[in-house]
Design a protein around this motif. Structure first.
Motif, mmCIF file in Angstrom:
data_model
loop_
_atom_site.group_PDB
_atom_site.id
_atom_site.type_symbol
_atom_site.label_atom_id
_atom_site.label_comp_id
_atom_site.label_asym_id
_atom_site.label_seq_id
_atom_site.Cartn_x
_atom_site.Cartn_y
_atom_site.Cartn_z
ATOM 1 N N ARG A 174 5.255 16.301 -59.322
ATOM 2 C CA ARG A 174 3.807 16.077 -59.231
ATOM 3 C C ARG A 174 3.456 15.379 -57.923
ATOM 4 O O ARG A 174 4.217 14.583 -57.400
ATOM 5 C CB ARG A 174 3.348 15.215 -60.395
ATOM 6 N N ARG A 175 2.289 15.722 -57.415
ATOM 7 C CA ARG A 175 1.708 15.075 -56.240
ATOM 8 C C ARG A 175 2.447 15.373 -54.945
ATOM 9 O O ARG A 175 2.273 14.688 -53.950
ATOM 10 C CB ARG A 175 1.566 13.579 -56.466
ATOM 11 N N LYS A 176 3.320 16.367 -54.941
ATOM 12 C CA LYS A 176 3.989 16.777 -53.712
ATOM 13 C C LYS A 176 3.408 18.107 -53.262
ATOM 14 O O LYS A 176 2.830 18.851 -54.043
ATOM 15 C CB LYS A 176 5.491 16.922 -53.924
ATOM 16 N N THR A 177 3.623 18.403 -52.001
ATOM 17 C CA THR A 177 3.136 19.676 -51.493
ATOM 18 C C THR A 177 4.057 20.804 -51.946
ATOM 19 O O THR A 177 5.223 20.580 -52.300
ATOM 20 C CB THR A 177 3.055 19.676 -49.957
ATOM 21 N N LEU A 178 3.529 21.993 -51.893
ATOM 22 C CA LEU A 178 4.300 23.167 -52.287
ATOM 23 C C LEU A 178 5.538 23.324 -51.406
ATOM 24 O O LEU A 178 6.621 23.637 -51.897
ATOM 25 C CB LEU A 178 3.414 24.409 -52.215
ATOM 26 N N THR A 179 5.391 23.086 -50.108
ATOM 27 C CA THR A 179 6.529 23.196 -49.189
ATOM 28 C C THR A 179 7.648 22.247 -49.588
ATOM 29 O O THR A 179 8.818 22.652 -49.638
ATOM 30 C CB THR A 179 6.080 22.898 -47.744
ATOM 31 N N ALA B 58 10.808 27.257 -42.432
ATOM 32 C CA ALA B 58 10.717 28.654 -42.857
ATOM 33 C C ALA B 58 9.686 28.810 -43.965
ATOM 34 O O ALA B 58 8.910 29.782 -43.968
ATOM 35 C CB ALA B 58 12.081 29.155 -43.325
ATOM 36 N N LEU B 59 9.654 27.870 -44.889
ATOM 37 C CA LEU B 59 8.663 27.921 -45.962
ATOM 38 C C LEU B 59 7.255 27.769 -45.408
ATOM 39 O O LEU B 59 6.331 28.457 -45.844
ATOM 40 C CB LEU B 59 8.937 26.829 -46.994
ATOM 41 N N ALA B 60 7.083 26.875 -44.441
ATOM 42 C CA ALA B 60 5.764 26.681 -43.829
ATOM 43 C C ALA B 60 5.306 27.966 -43.136
ATOM 44 O O ALA B 60 4.135 28.343 -43.236
ATOM 45 C CB ALA B 60 5.805 25.525 -42.842
ATOM 46 N N LEU C 206 4.096 30.404 -45.772
ATOM 47 C CA LEU C 206 2.777 30.022 -46.274
ATOM 48 C C LEU C 206 1.686 30.370 -45.268
ATOM 49 O O LEU C 206 0.636 30.905 -45.634
ATOM 50 C CB LEU C 206 2.749 28.538 -46.620
ATOM 51 N N ILE C 207 1.927 30.084 -43.999
ATOM 52 C CA ILE C 207 0.949 30.406 -42.955
ATOM 53 C C ILE C 207 0.720 31.909 -42.880
ATOM 54 O O ILE C 207 -0.420 32.364 -42.740
ATOM 55 C CB ILE C 207 1.400 29.826 -41.602
ATOM 56 N N VAL D 70 -0.410 22.750 -48.584
ATOM 57 C CA VAL D 70 -1.133 23.142 -49.796
ATOM 58 C C VAL D 70 -0.410 22.613 -51.033
ATOM 59 O O VAL D 70 0.812 22.506 -51.063
ATOM 60 C CB VAL D 70 -1.317 24.681 -49.858
ATOM 61 N N ARG D 71 -1.179 22.274 -52.034
ATOM 62 C CA ARG D 71 -0.615 21.823 -53.314
ATOM 63 C C ARG D 71 -0.494 23.033 -54.240
ATOM 64 O O ARG D 71 -1.281 23.977 -54.159
ATOM 65 C CB ARG D 71 -1.515 20.764 -53.943
ATOM 66 N N PRO D 72 0.483 23.033 -55.137
ATOM 67 C CA PRO D 72 0.721 24.205 -55.990
ATOM 68 C C PRO D 72 -0.487 24.607 -56.826
ATOM 69 O O PRO D 72 -0.743 25.794 -57.026
ATOM 70 C CB PRO D 72 1.879 23.793 -56.888
ATOM 71 N N GLN D 73 -1.248 23.645 -57.299
ATOM 72 C CA GLN D 73 -2.378 23.956 -58.167
ATOM 73 C C GLN D 73 -3.525 24.640 -57.421
ATOM 74 O O GLN D 73 -4.430 25.172 -58.053
ATOM 75 C CB GLN D 73 -2.883 22.700 -58.881
ATOM 76 N N ALA D 74 -3.488 24.660 -56.101
ATOM 77 C CA ALA D 74 -4.554 25.284 -55.318
ATOM 78 C C ALA D 74 -4.394 26.804 -55.213
ATOM 79 O O ALA D 74 -5.333 27.483 -54.803
ATOM 80 C CB ALA D 74 -4.601 24.675 -53.923
ATOM 81 N N LEU D 75 -3.224 27.334 -55.567
ATOM 82 C CA LEU D 75 -2.977 28.771 -55.439
ATOM 83 C C LEU D 75 -3.482 29.537 -56.656
ATOM 84 O O LEU D 75 -3.355 29.072 -57.788
ATOM 85 C CB LEU D 75 -1.476 29.049 -55.278
ATOM 86 N N SER D 76 -4.016 30.720 -56.398
ATOM 87 C CA SER D 76 -4.406 31.626 -57.479
ATOM 88 C C SER D 76 -3.163 32.400 -57.929
ATOM 89 O O SER D 76 -2.118 32.372 -57.260
ATOM 90 C CB SER D 76 -5.473 32.604 -56.991
ATOM 91 N N VAL D 77 -3.280 33.108 -59.015
ATOM 92 C CA VAL D 77 -2.157 33.913 -59.500
ATOM 93 C C VAL D 77 -1.784 34.955 -58.450
ATOM 94 O O VAL D 77 -0.591 35.197 -58.193
ATOM 95 C CB VAL D 77 -2.502 34.580 -60.857
#
Length: 79
Positions: A26-31, A44-46, A49-50, A58-65
């Motif tokens: 919780r409270r960590k970025t997706l990366t 590589a993950l960044a 995402l870009i 970005v936080r995980p909860q901000a992504l849509s399905v």
């Protein structure tokens, strides 16, 4: 209401593994969450995402399905 595609155990297992990793802390970025559990470096993950039009912080909860599906597809190509 019916799903738009048939159930595919292998594809769905990979999808939920990535989503679970994304929400692992919780409270960590997706990366940060994905870098801790996947064999890819943060840089590589960044970049992935870009390339999907997302910010590296970005936080995980901000992504849509749909964004999660695109991310899983991109991670599978990178692996």
């Amino acid at each position: 209401m019916f799903p738009k595609r048939p159930f595919d155990d292998e594809v769905d297992r990979a999808f939920f593994r990535i989503v679970r990793a994304g929400f692992s802390a919780r409270r960590k970025t997706l990366t940060n969450n994905l870098a801790a559990l996947l064999p890819l470096k943060k840089e590589a993950l960044a970049e992935i995402l870009i390339s999907l039009g997302l910010r590296p912080d970005v936080r995980p909860q901000a992504l849509s399905v749909e964004q999660w599906l695109a991310l899983v597809a991109a991670l599978e190509k990178a692996a």
